[in-house]
Design an enzyme around this catalytic site. Sequence first.
Site, mmCIF file in Angstrom:
data_model
loop_
_atom_site.group_PDB
_atom_site.id
_atom_site.type_symbol
_atom_site.label_atom_id
_atom_site.label_comp_id
_atom_site.label_asym_id
_atom_site.label_seq_id
_atom_site.Cartn_x
_atom_site.Cartn_y
_atom_site.Cartn_z
ATOM 1 N N TYR A 74 0.829 -1.210 0.000
ATOM 2 C CA TYR A 74 0.000 0.000 0.000
ATOM 3 C C TYR A 74 0.862 1.258 0.000
ATOM 4 O O TYR A 74 0.581 2.222 -0.701
ATOM 5 C CB TYR A 74 -0.932 0.013 1.215
ATOM 6 C CG TYR A 74 -1.955 1.123 1.132
ATOM 7 C CD1 TYR A 74 -3.183 0.921 0.502
ATOM 8 C CD2 TYR A 74 -1.681 2.383 1.661
ATOM 9 C CE1 TYR A 74 -4.109 1.945 0.395
ATOM 10 C CE2 TYR A 74 -2.600 3.415 1.561
ATOM 11 C CZ TYR A 74 -3.817 3.190 0.928
ATOM 12 O OH TYR A 74 -4.723 4.196 0.813
ATOM 13 N N PHE A 126 -6.408 21.234 -23.926
ATOM 14 C CA PHE A 126 -7.089 19.973 -24.246
ATOM 15 C C PHE A 126 -8.471 19.970 -23.571
ATOM 16 O O PHE A 126 -8.666 20.633 -22.556
ATOM 17 C CB PHE A 126 -6.238 18.807 -23.729
ATOM 18 C CG PHE A 126 -6.820 17.457 -24.036
ATOM 19 C CD1 PHE A 126 -6.887 16.989 -25.337
ATOM 20 C CD2 PHE A 126 -7.310 16.653 -23.022
ATOM 21 C CE1 PHE A 126 -7.435 15.752 -25.611
ATOM 22 C CE2 PHE A 126 -7.858 15.407 -23.292
ATOM 23 C CZ PHE A 126 -7.920 14.957 -24.588
ATOM 24 N N ASP A 127 -9.428 19.210 -24.110
ATOM 25 C CA ASP A 127 -10.812 19.369 -23.627
ATOM 26 C C ASP A 127 -11.037 18.981 -22.155
ATOM 27 O O ASP A 127 -11.720 19.694 -21.436
ATOM 28 C CB ASP A 127 -11.848 18.743 -24.563
ATOM 29 C CG ASP A 127 -11.516 17.327 -24.976
ATOM 30 O OD1 ASP A 127 -10.713 16.687 -24.277
ATOM 31 O OD2 ASP A 127 -12.056 16.854 -25.993
ATOM 32 N N ASP A 217 1.456 20.665 -20.120
ATOM 33 C CA ASP A 217 0.563 19.526 -20.296
ATOM 34 C C ASP A 217 1.358 18.601 -21.219
ATOM 35 O O ASP A 217 1.428 18.810 -22.420
ATOM 36 C CB ASP A 217 -0.760 19.991 -20.920
ATOM 37 C CG ASP A 217 -1.754 18.853 -21.064
ATOM 38 O OD1 ASP A 217 -1.347 17.683 -20.867
ATOM 39 O OD2 ASP A 217 -2.917 19.114 -21.399
ATOM 40 N N ALA A 219 1.612 15.341 -22.246
ATOM 41 C CA ALA A 219 1.243 14.007 -22.743
ATOM 42 C C ALA A 219 2.162 13.507 -23.862
ATOM 43 O O ALA A 219 2.506 12.333 -23.911
ATOM 44 C CB ALA A 219 -0.209 14.015 -23.219
ATOM 45 N N LYS A 260 -0.150 8.268 -23.434
ATOM 46 C CA LYS A 260 0.450 8.604 -24.732
ATOM 47 C C LYS A 260 1.943 8.277 -24.674
ATOM 48 O O LYS A 260 2.299 7.117 -24.767
ATOM 49 C CB LYS A 260 0.183 10.078 -25.068
ATOM 50 C CG LYS A 260 -1.256 10.356 -25.476
ATOM 51 C CD LYS A 260 -2.157 10.593 -24.298
ATOM 52 C CE LYS A 260 -3.516 11.117 -24.705
ATOM 53 N NZ LYS A 260 -4.148 11.914 -23.666
ATOM 54 N N HIS A 452 -21.341 13.321 -29.160
ATOM 55 C CA HIS A 452 -20.672 12.468 -30.157
ATOM 56 C C HIS A 452 -20.517 11.023 -29.693
ATOM 57 O O HIS A 452 -20.469 10.116 -30.510
ATOM 58 C CB HIS A 452 -19.310 13.062 -30.542
ATOM 59 C CG HIS A 452 -18.406 13.336 -29.386
ATOM 60 N ND1 HIS A 452 -18.635 14.351 -28.484
ATOM 61 C CD2 HIS A 452 -17.275 12.716 -28.968
ATOM 62 C CE1 HIS A 452 -17.677 14.355 -27.575
ATOM 63 N NE2 HIS A 452 -16.845 13.371 -27.835
HETATM 64 C C1 LIG Z 1 -5.105 12.751 -23.217
HETATM 65 C C2 LIG Z 1 -4.773 14.111 -22.792
HETATM 66 C C3 LIG Z 1 -5.175 14.607 -21.549
HETATM 67 C C4 LIG Z 1 -6.060 13.818 -20.594
HETATM 68 O O1 LIG Z 1 -5.451 12.654 -20.219
HETATM 69 P P1 LIG Z 1 -6.273 11.307 -19.867
HETATM 70 O O2 LIG Z 1 -5.176 10.346 -19.529
HETATM 71 O O3 LIG Z 1 -7.053 10.930 -21.083
HETATM 72 O O4 LIG Z 1 -7.137 11.618 -18.704
HETATM 73 C C5 LIG Z 1 -4.790 15.888 -21.205
HETATM 74 N N1 LIG Z 1 -4.063 16.647 -22.043
HETATM 75 C C6 LIG Z 1 -3.659 16.210 -23.253
HETATM 76 C C7 LIG Z 1 -2.856 17.084 -24.138
HETATM 77 C C8 LIG Z 1 -4.006 14.934 -23.677
HETATM 78 O O5 LIG Z 1 -3.643 14.515 -24.897
#
Ligand SMILES: *Cc1c(COP(=O)(O)O)cnc(C)c1O
Length: 461
Positions: A74, A126-127, A217, A219, A260, A452
């Site tokens: 844990y 990002f959304d 951000d 990713a 990613k 969508h």
């Molecule tokens: C995918 C992504 C996120 C969100 O990440 P999740 O792992 O899907 O929650 C945030 N910012 C960017 C640029 C992304 O491509």
Amino acid sequence: MTELTRMPEPYKMKVVEPIRLIPREDREKAIKEAGLNQFLLQAEDVFIDLLTDSGTGAMSQDQWAGMMIGDESYAGSRNFYNLQRSVEDVLGYKYFVPTHQGRGAENVLFPLIIKPGQYILGNYHFDTTKAHIELKGGRAINLIHQRAYDTASAHPFKGDIDLEKLEAFINEKGVEQIAFILMTVTCNSVGGQPVSMANLRSAYEMAQKYNLPIFLDAARFAENAYFIKQRESGYENKSIAEIVLETFSYSDGCTMSAKKDGLVNMGGMIGIRDNEELFKKVRQNVVPIEGFPTYGGLSGRDMEALARGLREVIEEDYLASRINQVQYLGERLKAAGIPIQEPVGGHAVFIDAKRFLPHIPQSEYPAQALCVELYLESGVRAVEVGTLLAGRDPETGEEIYPELDLLRLTIPRRVYTYNHMDWIVDGLKRIATRKDQIVGLKMVYEPEILRHFTARFAWVK
Ligand SMILES: *Cc1c(COP(=O)(O)O)cnc(C)c1O
């Protein structure tokens, strides 16, 4: 890169997952049952799945081997410390907290650094990031350079933030009104377009000048680094590892979706360069939301896979192969006269459905109609990034017609080969010969939010 070059994948296969092209009549049945919405298909009815590059990659033998030494304690799991070493070595950060995915990181970090009413300035949020900013009372402002919106211009760094607009915004609203600056690398929402090192450095200097925090951000940090090496003068002889370290040096911290460039199927993190105070707050806040700070929503084995994935993703032959495969798909489509967004970004190729199907008005969802046609033709599942995704104006209830109606072909990492790319191109070429016969769609079921995912359609007769 010379046109149409194939570069052999720098790996060989040891475990394979069978995929099957079901007969055309079964595809017709499946897509009709799914209401002409590819999100509602069963994945087993899909031959090549290009819905997303998120969490869909293949892990290496080293990552799978690492999972067997998962320590599911844990607290204080050995895999947490392995991951910490990777974060230090690869990103140069002293502190981090794992989370179950990227949005988990946003959910934990943002309430600590946003006061209601404040602005968060970014190249293009990002959304889910925008959603978490707004849930915490912040206001997400996109300040990407105007050239990002011109699909035909081939600027090498279309993900750059507009520094003049950034400074003007800070001066207009006043520093107290700004929570932080957020740089998304690569910039997902404009097609995986990279951000230059010069732009990252300047944004960082501006943040210093106004005493504002700046986050990444992150990713697709490794794909961004590869583009910098390819395209930015002064970086051609640097290693990806050096470029990644420099990238993160221009930030106070990051949120990362590890689905990613973490090369794992699930995972994320908050990284912090050296701000111990913030780290303490993050460690407190992560407990009720994601879990104890040495696991944060991940099992020990998953942390081990990520610890290894972070090191693998900066290997240059991997990145060369990854980016080359996506570019190859783009080049072949272009050579076939199929209109795509240029330049091709890191993780996807976008087809411009307004130019490809000019006879279908935007009110009849041309890119969605093309998604349906592509599935019927070749069993390939793509995704619409256009009118359907844009939804309705919350005040007037009117459809929003975005400038671009795109079909996205998103390529998972280390999953498909050039033969799969060729199959995708060949299907689209056959469609191109009879594209005038493709008819638009009307929505017969429309959910109120995030339509969508579950909307249902019929062909306009
Ligand atoms: C995918 C992504 C996120 C969100 O990440 P999740 O792992 O899907 O929650 C945030 N910012 C960017 C640029 C992304 O491509």
